[in-house]
Design a protein around this motif. Structure first.
Motif, PDB file in Angstrom:
ATOM      1  N   UNK A   6       0.864  -1.180   0.000  1.00  0.00           N
ATOM      2  CA  UNK A   6       0.000   0.000   0.000  1.00  0.00           C
ATOM      3  C   UNK A   6       0.898   1.226   0.000  1.00  0.00           C
ATOM      4  N   UNK A   7       0.634   2.135  -0.917  1.00  0.00           N
ATOM      5  CA  UNK A   7       1.507   3.284  -1.165  1.00  0.00           C
ATOM      6  C   UNK A   7       0.892   4.590  -0.674  1.00  0.00           C
ATOM      7  N   UNK A  27       1.217  -4.382 -10.730  1.00  0.00           N
ATOM      8  CA  UNK A  27       0.688  -5.701 -10.347  1.00  0.00           C
ATOM      9  C   UNK A  27       0.680  -5.882  -8.829  1.00  0.00           C
ATOM     10  N   UNK A  28       1.394  -5.016  -8.130  1.00  0.00           N
ATOM     11  CA  UNK A  28       1.582  -5.232  -6.685  1.00  0.00           C
ATOM     12  C   UNK A  28       1.174  -4.044  -5.831  1.00  0.00           C
ATOM     13  N   UNK A  29       1.001  -2.874  -6.424  1.00  0.00           N
ATOM     14  CA  UNK A  29       0.827  -1.671  -5.629  1.00  0.00           C
ATOM     15  C   UNK A  29      -0.583  -1.119  -5.626  1.00  0.00           C
ATOM     16  N   UNK A  30      -0.973  -0.556  -4.494  1.00  0.00           N
ATOM     17  CA  UNK A  30      -2.268   0.094  -4.353  1.00  0.00           C
ATOM     18  C   UNK A  30      -2.041   1.460  -3.718  1.00  0.00           C
ATOM     19  N   UNK A  31      -2.579   2.497  -4.350  1.00  0.00           N
ATOM     20  CA  UNK A  31      -2.413   3.851  -3.837  1.00  0.00           C
ATOM     21  C   UNK A  31      -3.469   4.113  -2.755  1.00  0.00           C
ATOM     22  N   UNK A  32      -2.999   4.356  -1.526  1.00  0.00           N
ATOM     23  CA  UNK A  32      -3.898   4.549  -0.388  1.00  0.00           C
ATOM     24  C   UNK A  32      -4.000   5.997   0.039  1.00  0.00           C
ATOM     25  N   UNK A  33      -2.875   6.743  -0.027  1.00  0.00           N
ATOM     26  CA  UNK A  33      -2.874   8.070   0.595  1.00  0.00           C
ATOM     27  C   UNK A  33      -1.960   9.026  -0.142  1.00  0.00           C
ATOM     28  N   UNK A  34      -2.247  10.292   0.011  1.00  0.00           N
ATOM     29  CA  UNK A  34      -1.384  11.347  -0.498  1.00  0.00           C
ATOM     30  C   UNK A  34      -1.204  12.384   0.610  1.00  0.00           C
ATOM     31  N   UNK A  35      -0.009  12.939   0.696  1.00  0.00           N
ATOM     32  CA  UNK A  35       0.261  14.016   1.638  1.00  0.00           C
ATOM     33  C   UNK A  35       0.748  15.235   0.884  1.00  0.00           C
ATOM     34  N   UNK A  36       0.161  16.379   1.161  1.00  0.00           N
ATOM     35  CA  UNK A  36       0.563  17.626   0.526  1.00  0.00           C
ATOM     36  C   UNK A  36       0.698  18.698   1.596  1.00  0.00           C
ATOM     37  N   UNK A  44      -7.457  17.903  -4.207  1.00  0.00           N
ATOM     38  CA  UNK A  44      -7.467  17.994  -5.676  1.00  0.00           C
ATOM     39  C   UNK A  44      -6.773  16.778  -6.283  1.00  0.00           C
ATOM     40  N   UNK A  45      -5.603  16.440  -5.705  1.00  0.00           N
ATOM     41  CA  UNK A  45      -4.881  15.274  -6.187  1.00  0.00           C
ATOM     42  C   UNK A  45      -5.691  13.998  -5.928  1.00  0.00           C
ATOM     43  N   UNK A  46      -6.279  13.909  -4.748  1.00  0.00           N
ATOM     44  CA  UNK A  46      -7.067  12.728  -4.407  1.00  0.00           C
ATOM     45  C   UNK A  46      -8.260  12.540  -5.315  1.00  0.00           C
ATOM     46  N   UNK A  47      -8.929  13.643  -5.692  1.00  0.00           N
ATOM     47  CA  UNK A  47     -10.071  13.550  -6.608  1.00  0.00           C
ATOM     48  C   UNK A  47      -9.614  13.078  -7.985  1.00  0.00           C
ATOM     49  N   UNK A  48      -8.467  13.586  -8.430  1.00  0.00           N
ATOM     50  CA  UNK A  48      -7.981  13.238  -9.762  1.00  0.00           C
ATOM     51  C   UNK A  48      -7.603  11.761  -9.848  1.00  0.00           C
ATOM     52  N   UNK A  52      -8.026   7.426  -1.492  1.00  0.00           N
ATOM     53  CA  UNK A  52      -8.957   7.439  -0.346  1.00  0.00           C
ATOM     54  C   UNK A  52      -8.569   8.404   0.765  1.00  0.00           C
ATOM     55  N   UNK A  53      -7.288   8.460   1.102  1.00  0.00           N
ATOM     56  CA  UNK A  53      -6.861   9.253   2.254  1.00  0.00           C
ATOM     57  C   UNK A  53      -6.036  10.452   1.793  1.00  0.00           C
TER      58      UNK A  53
END
Length: 663
Positions: A6-7, A27-36, A44-48, A52-53
């Protein structure tokens, strides 16, 4: 099989979006969160990218226990701080290239990854493309004979924006770090493959280029590199010039061309073209999303903590080469200057402090009220601020508080670096300065005073904790030296004093004279002392204290010794072998039958105790029946790290005698 990860993405700029898209093809990664830095940009990044977080700070992202790996996509100068903090948070790390502004900061990141046992890789996505694997295979199999010349180009013409990262010195702008790093890494990859290695570092780097009058960064430049095996490379990069952006390699039997080496898009067909004796062979590849491949590479090598795609040593070599390229142009960044932005703090941007888990030990020296760390860092090779500050910060954080320098080191530059660091960190009363002067041919009371006053000025202090005469002058009575040293001590300019490279007889004579005249004598000495016997002086006028008579005198007097070359200048690191005479100085100073017998015994004990041989060699110095404060001279953070375990090895008197061939 690769594990799933989880990334979290740290930063919400353009390259962060590119990586987010890549994760959708992983094949192995899932995007869970972004920090800005703001909630607005995180949302804005999360909507694009359907994240989720969304966090409004980098700290909050790193605090998310469900995030296993982070992709660091901030501007270059912020990479080191956040990569280190990510390691401290236990996150695996993929850091956008360049991993840092310079080699020194890159070392600090890698040490943090090592210390906290996390994966770390510099994000050169092109390295994961199958055409690069084919290129290495072709070089290995001699498809074009012996490699002679490498040409690599990566440049573009960007619209000028004085506040944008490409044209702002404070943001590490310019072509070398932005895209020239690709050219450098490929040249080193090819030169390595041609010489049977994973990569090769250049033996020479020369460059010309244009530094902008407004931007103060490299806007376009060409570098010429020389590699082992007679290989040369020509690298072109820039942010104000359009180029073909391809790679050509010329050998004795033919050539290889890669028309799209750097960032072919997903689904694009690429070619590796080989011309040999008039015949042309083409190898074609359909490109996957390179950023998705990059994420899968991290997952595939999590257990090893680094990937052969871009290993830590490869990263360090690349950063060192980029430093040399910039140095050839005279380009430094504002944040690399002692008075630059943020330089009051270490690279992790927290106040300097000793780490909670430290194995440093301490002793005392008469006249010095502070405890003195049993290991002393030699300040004789740190001639630029990034290297000096990273090395000094790390040693202090490891519990080291004693630093050894001299009037002659670096023509005074080393004293200035040490003094600037102590002032910037505000730690004068927390460190012990050991400084030396009055080196031959200026070894007399008058020169001693003149040099000492200059040293105080360079060090930006009104006193040193221990002052050592760097050499002796037997033509001058000891009383003259003792008298002038007492004058400085009584004036408060030194807390204690001693002598380096003095004979046992002169040391005793000096202290006897001081006692007879009710003056202070030498509180410490600094001759060579190591397990390996110094066969020939490393420098003129050097004196060792390793022989039985000198050791007996030290045991009787209990005079502390702060020995230089305490590890015999690398004799116990694996560099010394009876059949290897490649290092002329090592051979001249340390090669002898008895020293190789000592080396054999060190290797035996190291194997029995599960430590490095150099650890045993240092422990020998630390476990003497008299006070010792060995000087170590690390050039790299890894050398500091591998020296410290010597503090934890306990040797009995019988062990000490056995190592020295006395039992």
């Amino acid at each position: 099989m690769s594990q799933t990860l989880t990334w979290g993405i740290l930063g919400a700029g353009n390259i962060a979006g590119v990586f987010a898209r890549g994760l959708t093809n992983s094949k192995t990664g899932k995007l869970l969160a972004v920090g800005s830095r703001t909630q607005e940009s995180a949302d804005r990044f999360g909507d694009t990218w359907n994240v989720p977080r969304r966090y409004n700070s980098y700290e909050a992202l790193l605090a998310d226990s469900d995030v296993q790996a982070v992709y660091i996509s901030t501007p270059h100068p912020m990479h080191a701080e956040w990569a280190i903090k990510a390691a401290e948070a236990g996150k695996h790390i993929l850091c956008e290239k360049p991993i840092a502004l310079n080699h020194a900061d890159a070392m600090a990141i890698i040490e943090a990854a090592q210390r906290h046992d996390v994966f770390l890789m510099e994000a050169f996505m092109y390295r994961g493309h199958p055409q690069m694997q084919k290129l290495v295979e072709l070089i290995h199999t001699g498809a074009i004979g012996d490699v002679r010349i490498i040409q690599a180009t990566f440049a573009f013409r960007a619209g000028f924006n004085a506040e944008g990262r490409l044209f702002k010195n404070e943001l590490g702008g310019g072509g070398i770090l932005d895209v020239g790093c690709y050219c450098t890494s490929l040249a080193r990859l090819v030169a390595g493959a041609a010489t049977g290695k994973s990569f090769a570092d250049p033996t020479q780097v020369k460059a010309t280029g244009h530094i902008g009058d407004v931007s103060h960064v490299d806007e376009y430049t060409v570098a010429s590199l020389a590699f082992p095996g007679g290989i040369v490379a020509q690298l072109l990069t820039g942010v104000q010039v359009n180029a073909e952006n391809e790679v050509r390699i010329y050998g004795t039997e033919g050539s290889i061309t890669i028309p799209a080496p750097w960032n072919p898009g997903a689904g694009q067909t690429t070619k590796v073209i080989v011309k040999r004796h008039g015949e042309v062979s083409e190898y074609t590849f359909e490109t996957e999303d390179l950023y998705g491949v990059e994420a899968d590479t991290v997952a595939a090598h999590i257990e090893e903590r680094q990937s052969p795609t871009m290993s830590w040593e490869d990263t360090l070599g690349n950063m060192r080469t980029l430093d040399q390229w910039r140095a050839a142009l005279g380009l430094t960044y504002a944040t690399e200057q002692p008075d630059g932005p943020g330089q009051q703090l270490p690279v992790h941007k927290r106040p300097l402090a000793v780490r909670a888990q430290t194995i440093m030990k301490y002793g005392s020296i008469a006249g010095v009220e502070k405890p003195v760390s049993r290991l002393v860092m030699g300040v004789d090779n740190q001639t630029n601020w990034p290297h000096a500050s990273v090395m000094f910060d790390d040693f202090f954080e490891q519990g080291g508080n004693c630093f050894d320098s001299a009037y002659i080191y670096g023509g005074g530059l080393c004293e200035k670096m040490l003094g600037q660091w102590i002032k910037q960190r505000g730690i004068r009363e927390q460190v012990v300065i050991l400084d030396k002067g009055a080196h031959t041919p200026h070894c007399n009371p008058q020169a001693l005073t003149s040099q000492f006053m200059q040293s105080l000025d360079r060090l930006q202090t009104d006193y040193v904790d221990v002052y050592m005469m760097h050499r002796d002058n037997t033509a001058i009575p000891v009383g003259e030296f003792i008298t002038v040293l007492n004058e400085h001590k009584n004036a408060g300019r030194m807390r204690a004093f001693g002598a380096s490279n003095w004979s046992m007889e002169r040391l005793q004579e000096a202290n006897d004279w001081a006692a007879a005249h009710n003056m202070s004598g030498f509180s410490a000495m600094s001759n060579n002392f190591s397990l390996a016997r110094m066969i020939d002086p490393v420098w003129d006028g050097c004196i060792a204290a390793s022989d039985p008579e000198f050791r007996a005198w030290l045991e009787k007097t209990q005079l502390p010794i702060m020995p230089w070359s305490s590890q015999a200048r690398g004799f116990f690191t694996g560099r010394a072998r009876p059949d290897d005479h490649s290092d002329a100085e090592l051979v001249r100073c340390w090669y002898s039958d008895d020293n190789f017998q000592r080396l054999d015994r060190v290797n035996q004990m190291a194997q029995q105790r599960g430590v490095l041989p150099i650890t045993i060699a240092l422990a020998y110095v630390l476990n003497q029946p008299f006070p010792t404060f060995p000087l170590i001279g690390p050039r790299l953070l890894s050398e500091t790290r591998t020296s410290l375990p010597g503090l934890s090895v306990e040797l009995s008197p019988e062990d000490v005698r056995w190592l020295n061939l006395e039992a």
